[in-house]
Design a protein around this motif. Sequence first.
Motif, PDB file in Angstrom:
ATOM      1  N   LEU A 109     -12.873 126.059  11.621  1.00 22.84           N
ATOM      2  CA  LEU A 109     -12.517 126.222  10.208  1.00 22.84           C
ATOM      3  C   LEU A 109     -13.381 125.316   9.345  1.00 22.84           C
ATOM      4  O   LEU A 109     -13.632 124.161   9.692  1.00 22.84           O
ATOM      5  CB  LEU A 109     -11.051 125.862   9.979  1.00 22.84           C
ATOM      6  N   ALA A 110     -13.827 125.840   8.209  1.00 24.24           N
ATOM      7  CA  ALA A 110     -14.460 125.016   7.178  1.00 24.24           C
ATOM      8  C   ALA A 110     -13.504 124.888   5.998  1.00 24.24           C
ATOM      9  O   ALA A 110     -12.991 125.892   5.502  1.00 24.24           O
ATOM     10  CB  ALA A 110     -15.764 125.635   6.711  1.00 24.24           C
ATOM     11  N   VAL A 111     -13.267 123.664   5.569  1.00 21.93           N
ATOM     12  CA  VAL A 111     -12.502 123.390   4.351  1.00 21.93           C
ATOM     13  C   VAL A 111     -13.505 122.937   3.297  1.00 21.93           C
ATOM     14  O   VAL A 111     -14.213 121.943   3.499  1.00 21.93           O
ATOM     15  CB  VAL A 111     -11.436 122.302   4.579  1.00 21.93           C
ATOM     16  N   HIS A 138     -14.432 121.490  10.020  1.00 25.62           N
ATOM     17  CA  HIS A 138     -15.484 120.908   9.183  1.00 25.62           C
ATOM     18  C   HIS A 138     -14.964 120.777   7.753  1.00 25.62           C
ATOM     19  O   HIS A 138     -14.149 121.588   7.306  1.00 25.62           O
ATOM     20  CB  HIS A 138     -16.726 121.800   9.168  1.00 25.62           C
ATOM     21  N   VAL A 139     -15.460 119.777   7.045  1.00 25.14           N
ATOM     22  CA  VAL A 139     -15.135 119.614   5.630  1.00 25.14           C
ATOM     23  C   VAL A 139     -16.438 119.588   4.846  1.00 25.14           C
ATOM     24  O   VAL A 139     -17.353 118.816   5.175  1.00 25.14           O
ATOM     25  CB  VAL A 139     -14.347 118.318   5.362  1.00 25.14           C
ATOM     26  N   GLY A 140     -16.534 120.434   3.814  1.00 20.89           N
ATOM     27  CA  GLY A 140     -17.701 120.449   2.946  1.00 20.89           C
ATOM     28  C   GLY A 140     -17.335 119.937   1.569  1.00 20.89           C
ATOM     29  O   GLY A 140     -16.499 120.527   0.884  1.00 20.89           O
ATOM     30  N   PHE A 141     -17.941 118.820   1.143  1.00 23.81           N
ATOM     31  CA  PHE A 141     -17.630 118.191  -0.136  1.00 23.81           C
ATOM     32  C   PHE A 141     -18.660 118.571  -1.195  1.00 23.81           C
ATOM     33  O   PHE A 141     -19.867 118.543  -0.930  1.00 23.81           O
ATOM     34  CB  PHE A 141     -17.634 116.666  -0.009  1.00 23.81           C
ATOM     35  N   LEU A 142     -18.192 118.874  -2.396  1.00 24.63           N
ATOM     36  CA  LEU A 142     -19.099 119.087  -3.520  1.00 24.63           C
ATOM     37  C   LEU A 142     -19.425 117.778  -4.228  1.00 24.63           C
ATOM     38  O   LEU A 142     -20.441 117.675  -4.903  1.00 24.63           O
ATOM     39  CB  LEU A 142     -18.494 120.068  -4.529  1.00 24.63           C
ATOM     40  N   GLY A 143     -18.551 116.795  -4.125  1.00 20.89           N
ATOM     41  CA  GLY A 143     -18.692 115.567  -4.882  1.00 20.89           C
ATOM     42  C   GLY A 143     -19.678 114.585  -4.289  1.00 20.89           C
ATOM     43  O   GLY A 143     -20.127 114.712  -3.146  1.00 20.89           O
ATOM     44  N   SER A 144     -19.973 113.553  -5.082  1.00 22.51           N
ATOM     45  CA  SER A 144     -20.954 112.549  -4.677  1.00 22.51           C
ATOM     46  C   SER A 144     -20.318 111.332  -4.017  1.00 22.51           C
ATOM     47  O   SER A 144     -21.026 110.429  -3.566  1.00 22.51           O
ATOM     48  CB  SER A 144     -21.743 112.090  -5.907  1.00 22.51           C
ATOM     49  N   ASP A 145     -18.992 111.279  -3.978  1.00 20.69           N
ATOM     50  CA  ASP A 145     -18.321 110.086  -3.454  1.00 20.69           C
ATOM     51  C   ASP A 145     -17.573 110.386  -2.156  1.00 20.69           C
ATOM     52  O   ASP A 145     -16.566 109.754  -1.848  1.00 20.69           O
ATOM     53  CB  ASP A 145     -17.365 109.497  -4.490  1.00 20.69           C
ATOM     54  N   GLU A 155     -12.041 113.144  14.331  1.00 25.02           N
ATOM     55  CA  GLU A 155     -12.351 114.466  14.877  1.00 25.02           C
ATOM     56  C   GLU A 155     -12.905 115.402  13.803  1.00 25.02           C
ATOM     57  O   GLU A 155     -13.619 116.365  14.117  1.00 25.02           O
ATOM     58  CB  GLU A 155     -11.088 115.105  15.477  1.00 25.02           C
ATOM     59  N   LEU A 156     -12.564 115.138  12.539  1.00 25.43           N
ATOM     60  CA  LEU A 156     -13.067 115.972  11.442  1.00 25.43           C
ATOM     61  C   LEU A 156     -14.556 115.724  11.234  1.00 25.43           C
ATOM     62  O   LEU A 156     -15.020 114.582  11.284  1.00 25.43           O
ATOM     63  CB  LEU A 156     -12.317 115.659  10.148  1.00 25.43           C
ATOM     64  N   MET A 157     -15.290 116.802  10.984  1.00 22.95           N
ATOM     65  CA  MET A 157     -16.734 116.707  10.756  1.00 22.95           C
ATOM     66  C   MET A 157     -17.007 116.881   9.262  1.00 22.95           C
ATOM     67  O   MET A 157     -16.727 117.938   8.707  1.00 22.95           O
ATOM     68  CB  MET A 157     -17.456 117.767  11.587  1.00 22.95           C
ATOM     69  N   LEU A 158     -17.522 115.837   8.623  1.00 22.62           N
ATOM     70  CA  LEU A 158     -17.684 115.812   7.177  1.00 22.62           C
ATOM     71  C   LEU A 158     -19.135 116.038   6.785  1.00 22.62           C
ATOM     72  O   LEU A 158     -20.043 115.482   7.402  1.00 22.62           O
ATOM     73  CB  LEU A 158     -17.192 114.474   6.611  1.00 22.62           C
TER      74      LEU A 158
END
Length: 369
Positions: A109-111, A138-145, A155-158
Amino acid sequence: ELAETLTARARSHGHVLALDVPSGLDSDTGNVVGSGPAVRATHTVTFIAAKPGLYTGVGRDYAGAVAVAPIGIDTAGTPGAAHLNAPALFAAALPARDFATHKGTFGTLAVVGGDTGMCGAPILAARAALLTGAGKVHVGFLGSDAPPYDAPHPELMLHAAARLSLGAMDAVAAGCGMGGSASARQIVDAILRLHAPVLLDADALNLVARDEALAAHVAQSATARGAPCVLTPHPLEAARLLGCDTAAVQRDRLAAARTLADRYAAVAVLKGSGTVVAAPDGRVAVNPTGNAGLATGGTGDVLGGMIGALLAQRVPPYEAALAGVYLHGLAADTLCAQGDGPAGLTAGELAPAVRKLMNRLFYAPSYAA
């Protein structure tokens, strides 16, 4: 005057029994008829079948504990009838946990979300997905922080959202803390072009509501991937998607959920007291679990992560939504029964409770000695 007297009795820990429906409550919509007042009961015995209005809107507060007296009438198979959500509607769709399985068996899963200042939202969703049984998250971030890793759950892949290999995912849950930037719009558009199951929540729904091209892609994507998207709006987000106001949504929550499902060819999860789940094929269910402990920030992110995890495990969208909302609410009920709510219950406490419930209800027998 009599209604007010009965309500005062119920509020003062007396017992008030309503027969079929509390007087003054619309049994279809869960709203008080006219300007009220209506009777607030502690218990309701309703006849023939459960009434939607006893389980959604303010109806849950006015009906109290509900018991159904069928009085010898079989309503099974009634065309167009709403159902009360229960494990019987989704348990068979949950994946088996055989010994000869591996992390790929339970999906990736991608969040996607987390603009600057909102990175906690996708973390909550991703942790919930992990504890709801997804093989990899997996986690996909839009932010810069964004953090480099999640200390409680390494275990989460950022990743940065732009570097996420969306095409390699078994499901995508998008929108939590995403914001409304051009980058957010671009990634939602890319997600809607995938062949994997998709859940849209929060800011992703707001982007769809104000962008006709994205809205068209939501409906078209059901045909392209052979399965509908899952949309998880609260009443205000639902109103934006429908082009009306929140009051119109709340006046008839079942009708609003059905309209969302039809308009967007999607599974609509209209959150709130008595969450309504509607499928584009006409199926609809009202969820009886949950309480005021869920009225706190982040609980919707947890629900999105849970449903996303079930989609990644190849549970069909309607059944994934039913299972997610049922277990999400039941976790809150369980925590409140332990004294951990409703006041002060936090979103982060839900996922561990969900894990215990899933294993006890659906997997414990296969691992019994």
